[in-house]
Design a protein around this motif. Structure first.
Motif, PDB file in Angstrom:
ATOM      1  N   UNK A 118       0.817  -1.219   0.000  1.00 23.96           N
ATOM      2  CA  UNK A 118       0.000   0.000   0.000  1.00 23.96           C
ATOM      3  C   UNK A 118       0.854   1.274   0.000  1.00 23.96           C
ATOM      4  N   UNK A 119       1.981   1.275   0.657  1.00 23.07           N
ATOM      5  CA  UNK A 119       2.847   2.471   0.701  1.00 23.07           C
ATOM      6  C   UNK A 119       3.397   2.798  -0.680  1.00 23.07           C
ATOM      7  N   UNK A 120       3.834   1.766  -1.416  1.00 22.12           N
ATOM      8  CA  UNK A 120       4.359   2.000  -2.763  1.00 22.12           C
ATOM      9  C   UNK A 120       3.273   2.491  -3.714  1.00 22.12           C
ATOM     10  N   UNK A 121       2.066   1.901  -3.586  1.00 21.58           N
ATOM     11  CA  UNK A 121       0.966   2.332  -4.427  1.00 21.58           C
ATOM     12  C   UNK A 121       0.554   3.772  -4.124  1.00 21.58           C
ATOM     13  N   UNK A 122       0.595   4.153  -2.868  1.00 25.32           N
ATOM     14  CA  UNK A 122       0.244   5.535  -2.493  1.00 25.32           C
ATOM     15  C   UNK A 122       1.270   6.527  -3.044  1.00 25.32           C
ATOM     16  N   UNK A 123       2.542   6.158  -2.984  1.00 22.63           N
ATOM     17  CA  UNK A 123       3.586   7.029  -3.548  1.00 22.63           C
ATOM     18  C   UNK A 123       3.411   7.186  -5.057  1.00 22.63           C
ATOM     19  N   UNK A 124       3.052   6.108  -5.719  1.00 21.67           N
ATOM     20  CA  UNK A 124       2.820   6.178  -7.157  1.00 21.67           C
ATOM     21  C   UNK A 124       1.632   7.076  -7.499  1.00 21.67           C
ATOM     22  N   UNK A 125       0.594   7.021  -6.707  1.00 25.54           N
ATOM     23  CA  UNK A 125      -0.569   7.887  -6.924  1.00 25.54           C
ATOM     24  C   UNK A 125      -0.215   9.361  -6.720  1.00 25.54           C
ATOM     25  N   UNK A 126       0.607   9.663  -5.723  1.00 21.26           N
ATOM     26  CA  UNK A 126       1.043  11.046  -5.506  1.00 21.26           C
ATOM     27  C   UNK A 126       1.858  11.566  -6.687  1.00 21.26           C
ATOM     28  N   UNK A 127       2.725  10.720  -7.254  1.00 22.51           N
ATOM     29  CA  UNK A 127       3.534  11.132  -8.403  1.00 22.51           C
ATOM     30  C   UNK A 127       2.648  11.432  -9.617  1.00 22.51           C
ATOM     31  N   UNK A 128       1.655  10.580  -9.836  1.00 20.48           N
ATOM     32  CA  UNK A 128       0.758  10.816 -10.960  1.00 20.48           C
ATOM     33  C   UNK A 128      -0.078  12.082 -10.748  1.00 20.48           C
ATOM     34  N   UNK A 129      -0.483  12.330  -9.515  1.00 16.42           N
ATOM     35  CA  UNK A 129      -1.234  13.553  -9.214  1.00 16.42           C
ATOM     36  C   UNK A 129      -0.396  14.804  -9.454  1.00 16.42           C
TER      37      UNK A 129
END
Length: 253
Positions: free
Chosen positions: A42-53
């Motif tokens: 979940x931490x890696x997926x959240x970081x990826x979502x922040x980068x895309x945002x």
């Protein structure tokens, strides 16, 4: 006297979910967990979502800047149309044909549309010329007016919200030229100069005769002037010597 409400006991408290929750869940199946969801970081997926945002935010900012630049260019074109309408309104032939009123109405409508977009004309007469707002195209000497004061607007400037959409071309007041004869001398310098009565008097140097005017003495006596009258002997005898008082003659008894 009414009885006080008693707290529900274990025997009286409803077991399981409340009635509203049970009504919502009635007829619905529980959400199934997709396979492999439990193994996702979940931490890696959240970081990826922040980068895309962040990428989407930067792209949206660029689109806004591009849209504002295009809007600014369009407003500039509309301002040039206003300049053309103003020039046509000053044409005597069109005014004689009765087209002046129509041109003025069109110009007012255009300015109204520009005002809704946040564009407003500048009013600079009587104010000091600001290089950020004005472009000086001429000067004029106006007594009693401070230099760099706007006297006339040749081309109207416009604001767009808090920005300068176009600078105004103006004529400003120039400083009055002081004639050289009217220039005031420094009083400190004038105090150091002596007055005419205190200035030393320069003595004139004796004029030396030129070489051609000098008469060299000769051995011969000068010839007597025939026009000169001879002095009688008695007069020569009683002539007074310069600088000495004459002696009185003694009377004979």
């Amino acid at each position: 006297m009414t009885d006080a409400p008693t707290a529900p006991t274990a025997s009286t408290a409803p077991a399981g979910p409340t009635a509203p929750t049970a009504a919502l869940l009635d007829g619905h199946r529980p959400l199934e967990v997709p396979p492999g969801a439990e193994a996702v970081d979940l931490e890696a997926k959240f970081t990826q979502l922040l980068f895309r945002s962040s990428l989407l935010g930067n792209k949206l900012t660029e689109q806004k800047q591009q849209a504002r630049a295009e809007q600014r260019e369009l407003l500039g074109v509309l301002i040039e149309v206003d300049d053309a309408l103003t020039a046509l309104g000053l044409d005597r032939e069109l005014v004689a044909l009765g087209r002046g009123a129509g041109l003025e109405a069109t110009r007012r409508r255009l300015l109204g549309r520009l005002a809704k977009a946040g564009v407003r004309p500048m009013r600079l007469e009587g104010l000091a010329a600001d290089p950020a707002l004005t472009e000086i195209v001429g000067t004029e000497v106006r007594p009693g007016v401070a230099p760099e004061t706007v006297l006339q607007t040749v081309v109207t400037g416009f604001f767009w919200e808090q920005e300068v959409l176009r600078r105004a071309q103006v004529v400003v007041a120039a400083a009055e030229s002081v004639p050289e004869s009217a220039s005031v001398e420094d009083p400190r310098i004038a105090a150091l100069e002596p007055e005419e009565s205190e200035k030393p008097v320069e003595l004139e140097k004796p004029v030396e005769p030129e070489a051609s005017e000098v008469v060299e003495p000769t051995g011969a006596e000068p010839e007597p002037d025939p026009a000169a009258r001879p002095v009688p002997p008695r007069a020569r005898r009683h002539a007074k010597a310069p600088g000495r008082p004459a002696k009185r003659a003694k009377r004979k008894k």
